[in-house]
Design a protein around this motif. Structure first.
Motif, PDB file in Angstrom:
ATOM      1  N   TRP A   1       0.833  -1.203   0.000  1.00 41.48           N
ATOM      2  CA  TRP A   1       0.000   0.000   0.000  1.00 41.48           C
ATOM      3  C   TRP A   1       0.871   1.258   0.000  1.00 41.48           C
ATOM      4  O   TRP A   1       0.651   2.181  -0.790  1.00 41.48           O
ATOM      5  N   VAL A   2       1.861   1.286   0.879  1.00 44.69           N
ATOM      6  CA  VAL A   2       2.730   2.464   0.975  1.00 44.69           C
ATOM      7  C   VAL A   2       3.444   2.711  -0.350  1.00 44.69           C
ATOM      8  O   VAL A   2       3.505   3.841  -0.845  1.00 44.69           O
ATOM      9  N   GLY A   3       3.970   1.644  -0.945  1.00 37.13           N
ATOM     10  CA  GLY A   3       4.691   1.786  -2.203  1.00 37.13           C
ATOM     11  C   GLY A   3       3.822   2.285  -3.336  1.00 37.13           C
ATOM     12  O   GLY A   3       4.258   3.093  -4.159  1.00 37.13           O
ATOM     13  N   ASN A   4       2.590   1.818  -3.373  1.00 39.10           N
ATOM     14  CA  ASN A   4       1.673   2.252  -4.432  1.00 39.10           C
ATOM     15  C   ASN A   4       1.288   3.721  -4.305  1.00 39.10           C
ATOM     16  O   ASN A   4       0.754   4.304  -5.256  1.00 39.10           O
ATOM     17  N   HIS A   5       1.549   4.311  -3.145  1.00 39.03           N
ATOM     18  CA  HIS A   5       1.225   5.719  -2.930  1.00 39.03           C
ATOM     19  C   HIS A   5       2.484   6.565  -2.743  1.00 39.03           C
ATOM     20  O   HIS A   5       2.400   7.721  -2.322  1.00 39.03           O
ATOM     21  N   ALA A   6       3.623   5.983  -3.064  1.00 37.77           N
ATOM     22  CA  ALA A   6       4.896   6.691  -2.915  1.00 37.77           C
ATOM     23  C   ALA A   6       5.326   7.305  -4.239  1.00 37.77           C
ATOM     24  O   ALA A   6       4.800   6.967  -5.309  1.00 37.77           O
ATOM     25  N   ALA A   7       6.293   8.201  -4.162  1.00 35.36           N
ATOM     26  CA  ALA A   7       6.881   8.770  -5.373  1.00 35.36           C
ATOM     27  C   ALA A   7       7.539   7.656  -6.179  1.00 35.36           C
ATOM     28  O   ALA A   7       8.033   6.671  -5.621  1.00 35.36           O
TER      29      ALA A   7
END
Length: 247
Positions: free
Chosen positions: A77-83
């Protein structure tokens, strides 16, 4: 110190104290706290805190299968919303967490699922042609998931395979017919897990079947949220609406 800076400092101090307090707790309590934060993942900062707590729990208990697979899920989830320039690093951590989960328990259903998902997003972040070595590992992980529970994560293994066959170049095993077959199965097993509908609509559009694609996208827009997936549902509906406008 002016008021805004003072406020930021206090917020930072509060976060540090919260994480320090969690670190002092045992792994089970850390996982419990992380679970509560992950429910609030629509706030990216809460998702990041959840990932850090799962990481702390895993460091405290390297044999915690639960901490490992939940860390992989949170990092997805975090990666999909990261730069974009941060994604490879984050998804690499997700892969390592998934690998640890299945090393702890070779029969870990969530471990195999999230490891396969992590391989997929890691490969996509690096570039498909740079990640062809991950194709067979993804297929192997999803085959294990299907063998253990074909309905797991609302047909998630079929969703991953369908996406894989769509994203791969034909020369390297890409096949839109197989993509459609797997994604239809995913939709049947998870009628409210609308990411499958969106992926299926993408393939159908590519194949010139716009009327069929429109039907699936309208299901996303008008359908009820899958309980527990409200943050994802909001994003899926926005994506489907955008795709419908383009048809």
């Amino acid at each position: 110190m002016n008021a805004p800076k003072k406020c930021l400092c206090l917020l930072g101090l509060a976060l540090c104290l919260a994480l320090a307090g969690a670190a002092a707790a045992g792994p089970a309590e850390q996982i419990k706290q992380a679970d509560a934060l992950y429910v609030q993942r629509a706030d990216l900062a809460k998702a990041q805190q959840a990932a850090e707590l799962y990481q702390q729990a895993l460091q405290a208990d390297p044999k915690s299968e639960e901490a490992a697979w939940k860390l992989a899920r949170a990092l997805y989830w975090v990666g999909n919303h990261a730069a974009k320039d941060k994604q490879v690093e984050i998804f690499d951590r997700a892969v390592k967490a998934g690998q640890q989960a299945v090393a702890i328990n070779p029969q870990s259903l969530p471990g195999h699922f999230w490891l396969g998902v992590a391989y997929g997003v890691y490969g996509n972040a690096k570039g498909v042609l740079k990640s062809l070595s991950l194709v067979n590992p993804i297929k192997q992980e999803m085959a294990l998931v299907i063998k253990m529970d074909p309905g797991y994560e609302a047909g998630g293994a079929y969703r991953v395979l369908g996406r894989l066959y769509f994203k791969l170049p034909g020369l390297f095993g890409g096949d839109n017919d197989l993509a459609i077959k797997n994604l239809r199965t995913a939709v049947a097993k998870g009628p409210k897990r609308y990411l499958s509908h969106i992926y299926l609509a993408e393939v159908l559009i590519k194949e010139g079947q716009e009327d069929a694609a429109r039907k699936y996208l309208q299901m996303v827009v008008s359908g009820p949220a899958d309980p527990g997936f409200e943050p994802e549902d909001k994003e899926w509906k926005a994506t489907a609406q955008k795709m419908l406008k383009g048809l």
